[in-house]
Design an enzyme around this catalytic site. Structure first.
Site, PDB file in Angstrom:
ATOM      1  N   ASP A  30       0.743  -1.154   0.097  1.00 54.52           N
ATOM      2  CA  ASP A  30       0.079   0.110   0.174  1.00 54.52           C
ATOM      3  C   ASP A  30       0.926   1.253  -0.090  1.00 54.52           C
ATOM      4  O   ASP A  30       1.813   1.349   0.498  1.00 54.52           O
ATOM      5  CB  ASP A  30      -1.026  -0.083   1.089  1.00 54.52           C
ATOM      6  CG  ASP A  30      -2.128   0.985   1.081  1.00 54.52           C
ATOM      7  OD1 ASP A  30      -3.523   0.506   1.058  1.00 54.52           O
ATOM      8  OD2 ASP A  30      -1.712   2.312   1.127  1.00 54.52           O
ATOM      9  N   HIS A  97     -10.163  -5.162  -3.131  1.00 56.39           N
ATOM     10  CA  HIS A  97      -9.039  -5.531  -2.505  1.00 56.39           C
ATOM     11  C   HIS A  97      -9.153  -6.108  -1.106  1.00 56.39           C
ATOM     12  O   HIS A  97      -9.872  -5.570  -0.353  1.00 56.39           O
ATOM     13  CB  HIS A  97      -8.202  -4.244  -2.568  1.00 56.39           C
ATOM     14  CG  HIS A  97      -8.703  -3.005  -2.159  1.00 56.39           C
ATOM     15  ND1 HIS A  97      -9.497  -2.519  -2.773  1.00 56.39           N
ATOM     16  CD2 HIS A  97      -8.314  -2.341  -0.994  1.00 56.39           C
ATOM     17  CE1 HIS A  97      -9.893  -1.137  -2.281  1.00 56.39           C
ATOM     18  NE2 HIS A  97      -9.300  -1.391  -1.001  1.00 56.39           N
TER      19      HIS A  97
HETATM   20  P1  AMP Z   1      -9.746   1.399   0.592  1.00 59.28           P
HETATM   21  O1  AMP Z   1     -10.077   2.561   1.410  1.00 59.28           O
HETATM   22  O2  AMP Z   1     -10.188   0.050   1.162  1.00 59.28           O
HETATM   23  O3  AMP Z   1     -10.315   1.308  -0.680  1.00 59.28           O
HETATM   24  O4  AMP Z   1      -8.284   1.159   0.211  1.00 59.28           O
HETATM   25  C1  AMP Z   1      -7.512   1.774  -0.712  1.00 59.28           C
HETATM   26  C2  AMP Z   1      -6.297   1.668  -0.556  1.00 59.28           C
HETATM   27  O5  AMP Z   1      -5.560   1.848  -1.875  1.00 59.28           O
HETATM   28  C3  AMP Z   1      -5.479   2.766   0.603  1.00 59.28           C
HETATM   29  O6  AMP Z   1      -5.199   2.062   1.530  1.00 59.28           O
HETATM   30  C4  AMP Z   1      -4.822   3.440  -0.147  1.00 59.28           C
HETATM   31  O7  AMP Z   1      -3.415   3.868   0.384  1.00 59.28           O
HETATM   32  C5  AMP Z   1      -4.159   2.465  -1.449  1.00 59.28           C
HETATM   33  N1  AMP Z   1      -3.717   3.076  -2.533  1.00 59.28           N
HETATM   34  C6  AMP Z   1      -4.260   4.052  -3.430  1.00 59.28           C
HETATM   35  N2  AMP Z   1      -3.515   4.492  -4.469  1.00 59.28           N
HETATM   36  C7  AMP Z   1      -2.431   3.445  -4.513  1.00 59.28           C
HETATM   37  C8  AMP Z   1      -1.252   3.119  -5.313  1.00 59.28           C
HETATM   38  N3  AMP Z   1      -1.186   4.041  -6.303  1.00 59.28           N
HETATM   39  N4  AMP Z   1      -0.497   2.424  -4.847  1.00 59.28           N
HETATM   40  C9  AMP Z   1      -0.772   1.648  -3.851  1.00 59.28           C
HETATM   41  N5  AMP Z   1      -1.859   1.701  -2.855  1.00 59.28           N
HETATM   42  C10 AMP Z   1      -2.547   2.692  -3.263  1.00 59.28           C
END
Ligand code: AMP
Ligand code: ZN
Length: 111
Positions: A30, A97
């Site tokens: 993440d 995810h």
């Molecule tokens: P959620 O709130 O469950 O939708 O989690 C989305 C997650 O995606 C968050 O923890 C973000 O930090 C992560 N995220 C968003 N963009 C990226 C990225 N480019 N690379 C890695 N993680 C990401």
């Protein structure tokens, strides 16, 4: 899904920090870790939320991949696997995810 950030990672239009990959799933770190270990496990095909997951084989693959990644990253003391589903569940990226969180003592319940 051309405008989905996680689909772009699957296609390597964006390069994630990959920790595990097979034909069905991709696991990567993440970008804003909430714990010393914070990895996301995603299906390679676009599924918006847990509510749209209807493939039992893929569901199992996702869960077992999460366990495998936790083992690979040395989380033998324990870890958490979480899925945020839709807005009230805190979901921000609408490509399914599993969060794997570990490397510190986690509290319950989450906020
Ligand atoms: P959620 O709130 O469950 O939708 O989690 C989305 C997650 O995606 C968050 O923890 C973000 O930090 C992560 N995220 C968003 N963009 C990226 C990225 N480019 N690379 C890695 N993680 C990401
Ligand atoms: Zn997607």
């Amino acid at each position: 899904m051309t405008d989905c950030i996680f689909c772009k990672m699957v296609k390597r239009e964006i390069n994630p920090d990959v920790v595990f990959e097979n034909d069905e799933v991709l696991a990567f770190r993440d970008i804003h870790p909430k714990a010393p270990v914070h990895v996301l496990v995603i299906p390679k095909r676009h599924i918006e939320t847990l509510d749209e997951l209807d493939d039992q084989t893929l569901a199992g693959e996702l869960l077992l991949s999460a366990r495998r990644v936790a083992g690979q990253l040395g989380l033998s003391k324990g870890y958490r696997v979480a899925i945020n589903c839709k807005s009230a569940g805190g979901q921000e990226v609408y490509h399914l995810h599993l969060h794997i969180l570990g490397g510190r003592q986690l509290t319950w319940p989450p906020g």
